[in-house]
Motif scaffolding. Sequence first.
Motif, mmCIF file in Angstrom:
data_model
loop_
_atom_site.group_PDB
_atom_site.id
_atom_site.type_symbol
_atom_site.label_atom_id
_atom_site.label_comp_id
_atom_site.label_asym_id
_atom_site.label_seq_id
_atom_site.Cartn_x
_atom_site.Cartn_y
_atom_site.Cartn_z
ATOM 1 N N UNK A 8 0.930 -1.382 0.062
ATOM 2 C CA UNK A 8 -0.065 0.261 0.052
ATOM 3 C C UNK A 8 0.685 1.109 -0.056
ATOM 4 N N UNK A 9 2.197 1.206 0.325
ATOM 5 C CA UNK A 9 2.885 2.472 0.722
ATOM 6 C C UNK A 9 2.734 3.076 -0.505
ATOM 7 N N UNK A 10 4.171 1.673 -1.289
ATOM 8 C CA UNK A 10 4.229 1.804 -1.594
ATOM 9 C C UNK A 10 3.798 2.627 -3.785
ATOM 10 N N UNK A 11 2.238 2.521 -2.892
ATOM 11 C CA UNK A 11 1.402 3.295 -4.371
ATOM 12 C C UNK A 11 1.372 4.479 -3.794
ATOM 13 N N UNK A 12 1.418 5.123 -2.971
ATOM 14 C CA UNK A 12 1.877 6.086 -1.842
ATOM 15 C C UNK A 12 2.675 7.246 -3.454
ATOM 16 N N UNK A 13 3.547 6.410 -3.720
ATOM 17 C CA UNK A 13 4.313 7.100 -5.223
ATOM 18 C C UNK A 13 4.091 7.686 -6.140
ATOM 19 N N UNK A 18 -0.689 15.159 -2.082
ATOM 20 C CA UNK A 18 0.181 16.312 -0.967
ATOM 21 C C UNK A 18 0.203 16.174 0.089
ATOM 22 N N UNK A 19 1.496 16.912 0.951
ATOM 23 C CA UNK A 19 1.187 16.760 2.254
ATOM 24 C C UNK A 19 0.459 15.944 3.852
ATOM 25 N N UNK A 20 -0.542 17.093 3.603
ATOM 26 C CA UNK A 20 -1.798 16.472 4.305
ATOM 27 C C UNK A 20 -2.064 15.883 3.994
ATOM 28 N N UNK A 21 -2.254 15.353 2.990
ATOM 29 C CA UNK A 21 -3.193 13.962 2.040
ATOM 30 C C UNK A 21 -1.771 12.251 3.404
ATOM 31 N N UNK A 22 -0.584 13.050 2.722
ATOM 32 C CA UNK A 22 0.377 11.835 3.440
ATOM 33 C C UNK A 22 -0.403 11.528 5.252
ATOM 34 N N UNK A 23 0.012 12.416 5.340
ATOM 35 C CA UNK A 23 -0.049 12.848 6.753
ATOM 36 C C UNK A 23 -1.287 12.199 7.498
ATOM 37 N N UNK A 55 -10.776 22.950 6.474
ATOM 38 C CA UNK A 55 -11.123 22.760 5.302
ATOM 39 C C UNK A 55 -9.820 21.692 4.330
ATOM 40 N N UNK A 56 -8.960 21.911 5.090
ATOM 41 C CA UNK A 56 -8.112 20.872 4.637
ATOM 42 C C UNK A 56 -8.299 19.310 4.560
ATOM 43 N N UNK A 57 -9.342 19.374 6.317
ATOM 44 C CA UNK A 57 -9.533 17.759 6.492
ATOM 45 C C UNK A 57 -10.789 17.132 5.003
ATOM 46 N N UNK A 58 -11.463 18.135 5.232
ATOM 47 C CA UNK A 58 -12.655 17.914 3.837
ATOM 48 C C UNK A 58 -12.009 18.103 2.664
ATOM 49 N N UNK A 59 -10.844 18.405 2.886
ATOM 50 C CA UNK A 59 -10.524 18.487 0.963
ATOM 51 C C UNK A 59 -9.421 17.428 0.821
ATOM 52 N N UNK A 60 -8.424 16.290 1.950
ATOM 53 C CA UNK A 60 -8.115 15.837 2.105
ATOM 54 C C UNK A 60 -9.498 14.360 1.729
ATOM 55 N N UNK A 61 -9.532 14.234 2.626
ATOM 56 C CA UNK A 61 -11.108 13.249 2.907
ATOM 57 C C UNK A 61 -11.896 13.172 1.002
ATOM 58 N N UNK A 62 -11.926 14.220 0.942
ATOM 59 C CA UNK A 62 -12.792 13.293 -0.653
ATOM 60 C C UNK A 62 -11.712 13.428 -1.973
ATOM 61 N N UNK A 63 -10.090 14.137 -1.872
ATOM 62 C CA UNK A 63 -9.316 14.431 -2.665
ATOM 63 C C UNK A 63 -8.894 12.257 -2.677
ATOM 64 N N UNK A 64 -8.580 11.628 -0.355
ATOM 65 C CA UNK A 64 -7.687 10.686 -0.687
ATOM 66 C C UNK A 64 -8.915 9.285 -1.718
ATOM 67 N N UNK A 65 -10.965 10.041 -1.402
ATOM 68 C CA UNK A 65 -11.681 8.840 -2.027
ATOM 69 C C UNK A 65 -11.040 9.001 -3.564
ATOM 70 N N UNK A 66 -11.051 10.275 -4.048
ATOM 71 C CA UNK A 66 -11.105 9.986 -4.821
ATOM 72 C C UNK A 66 -9.756 8.971 -5.966
ATOM 73 N N UNK A 67 -9.125 9.462 -5.287
ATOM 74 C CA UNK A 67 -7.543 8.386 -5.760
ATOM 75 C C UNK A 67 -8.102 7.360 -4.982
#
Length: 300
Positions: A8-13, A18-23, A55-67
């Motif tokens: 799973x970690x290898x897919x991060x690359x 974003x930095x927030x998404x990683x965190x 806002x960063x929380x919701x941005x991360x949640x939505x973006x990570x779901x899309x990804x």
Amino acid sequence: MQRIKLDVFKTFFQKNLTGNEIDFLIALSHIQNPQGKAYGVHYREMMKSVKMSVQAFYDCKNSLEEKGMIEVKKGKDDYDITFCGNDFSMYTEEDYKAGGVKYLSTNHPIFSDRNWKKLKPKQKLLAMDLLNINLAGKFRAHKIGRKKFFQKYADHMEGGKRVKGILEISVRTLQNYLQMLKLYFQIKLEDGMYHIYLRRPFAKRTTAFEKQEEIERTVHTMCRRTGIKEVDPKETRDICNVISLYQKEYLSSGMDLTNIFSEMLEILNVNVVAKRRWKKRLKASLFHKIFREKLGMVTA
């Protein structure tokens, strides 16, 4: 579980995180159960642990779901979030002892260091990869040829063709990244070989009772969802012990603990018609009885 599967970690690359998404994903790994599910994730909780805005929380949640990194189920005022592919429930203690479970430990002081937030996204990925190599080598120095190191991480030429490294950055950028990572790693170049190892303050894992913390958090989440505000420490501890005792059966059942807590409150207030007058409290013995019944066990 405080760990991320190596695959799973290898897919991060590949996900342009974003930095927030990683965190966000690191924080999620801290509160997930063995199936990779985190119940009752509230934006305030993530704001505190990841130090991000609403806002960063919701941005991360939505973006990570899309990804495709997470799956999200909305609750009343929180979310149940599954870290996709990060299921450890099939592994036994023997699998871990035999070294058959490959994962990156997120139970490490690097991730709580005040300088971590200052790193760029690809610096974080590089640090995580080097951390994993050091942990796998039991903190022995990671030795890698300078050329091989650059070929692994940076874009370079091979046979007249441009080949991408896993970070997709230039050699010069990679060299600059290494300067920042000296906060965490000793990096020496000798005879064309990089010797990379963790600095002393980071050359140890943070001691934590992962399973206990995860269950305690689950119980507090269920209390919040069912409106139980006054939480008795002894009853909480006893309920945590019950869940821990039957955790294997509970996880395989797919049971929603919210229903158990709701039924417990209904029984405790069976003679009170108006819900607004209900006494919302925990009773471990009753929880134990309902829990076993739902698992298909005969109550002693």
